[in-house]
Enzyme design. Sequence first.
Site, mmCIF file in Angstrom:
data_model
loop_
_atom_site.group_PDB
_atom_site.id
_atom_site.type_symbol
_atom_site.label_atom_id
_atom_site.label_comp_id
_atom_site.label_asym_id
_atom_site.label_seq_id
_atom_site.Cartn_x
_atom_site.Cartn_y
_atom_site.Cartn_z
ATOM 1 N N TRP A 1 0.851 -1.185 0.000
ATOM 2 C CA TRP A 1 0.000 0.000 0.000
ATOM 3 C C TRP A 1 0.902 1.257 0.000
ATOM 4 O O TRP A 1 1.806 1.354 0.845
ATOM 5 C CB TRP A 1 -0.876 -0.037 1.263
ATOM 6 N N LYS B 1 -13.452 -0.516 6.360
ATOM 7 C CA LYS B 1 -14.125 -1.230 5.279
ATOM 8 C C LYS B 1 -15.172 -2.194 5.803
ATOM 9 O O LYS B 1 -16.299 -2.211 5.322
ATOM 10 C CB LYS B 1 -13.111 -1.987 4.418
#
Length: 394
Positions: free
Chosen positions: A127, A243
Amino acid sequence: MFQNLKAQPADKILTLMQAYRDDPRDNKIDLGVGVYKNAEGITPVMRAVKAAEHRLWKEQVTKAYTGLAGDPAYSDAMISLVLGDAVARENVAAAATPGGTGACRQAFELIQMANPDARVFVSNPTWPNHLSILSYLGIETIAYRYFDDETRAVDFGGMLEDLGAARAGDVVLLHGCCHNPTGANLNAVEWQAVIDLLNEKGLIPMVDIAYQGFGDGLEEDATATRMVASQVPECLIAASCSKNFGIYRERTGLLMAVSQDRSQHGLNQGTLAFLNRQNFSFPPDHGARLVTMILSDDALRTEWAAELEEVRLSMLDLRKSLADELQRLSGSDRFAFLAQHRGMFSRLGTTPEMVEKLRADYGIYMIGDSRMNIAGLNAQTVPVLAKAIIDAGI
Ligand code: HCI
């Protein structure tokens, strides 16, 4: 003073998000930022979250400060969600953080405090914000091979070989599940081999788990993290609720420091609270309170887990139909990896030029490294994307 400031590199993901918003085409498709979207393209507030917010509004009588590490009930609930009973609660120090990013940031600072010589081994790719924060803190990073451009699976031999070059005390950053940005993950046998190597060489794992429940299921997605936490002397775990609870903007995360040595617990807990105090005093509470309420109430938890499962299965369906459509159009299995990948993302494995062509000619937005957010698709856009991929010559 201000004139000394230098323009900083922009975040590629957030830049793309803006470019998509500015694009006037009404057939544009957003496969950029990692936010779940339903078939209508909406990121909904989950049903259990709405219900918990309603209850909180009625019942909350104060918004006075919590503790520096957040509400201990939140830590308890999240430790149990992520670690199950793999590790005794007394072995886990934990602090609420502003999102998973906040947990990563605090973890990196702790690493630097505890061992300024530690290098952090990161998957290639990882990431981008991992790299950005590590570089900002001046922590040396070393990339280990991870994604095989040919097979679009994990280059496991390369990974082990590269981790073999780490020194005792180095940190290895691992994605607990649903690898971001590739979607390619280790299997249980491979995880065990990594754990054995960590122990053999005295390396410290840091697990970033931001998509629990988006891959193979809530419990399944935590398996690797639990294997790590129960088998190594110490590790760090950065967890995100953004999420799986759909509470992105509430900034809800947890940093855990797990130690088999219980006498470490007080020091670890004190350090996590200290780091929070240095950076922002008290962590955000709203999202954490919703998560605590949902995880501790049977009805809310069942409702939440059911909706999360709907979300997970819808992404799996999209993966399968995209892989099928590409199989049909290309007459080959070269896109079968899309159905093997897990989580929100898949790396298509094409060039930045092709990614730009998809954007310019077809209004399809994916990250420059060809990371696609699968949740950005729906039944109508799957065939459009598949045709564009083939027509563009990928
Ligand atoms: C992602 O798209 O990788 C996750 C969402 C995100 C993107 C950029 C900064 C924070 C979070």
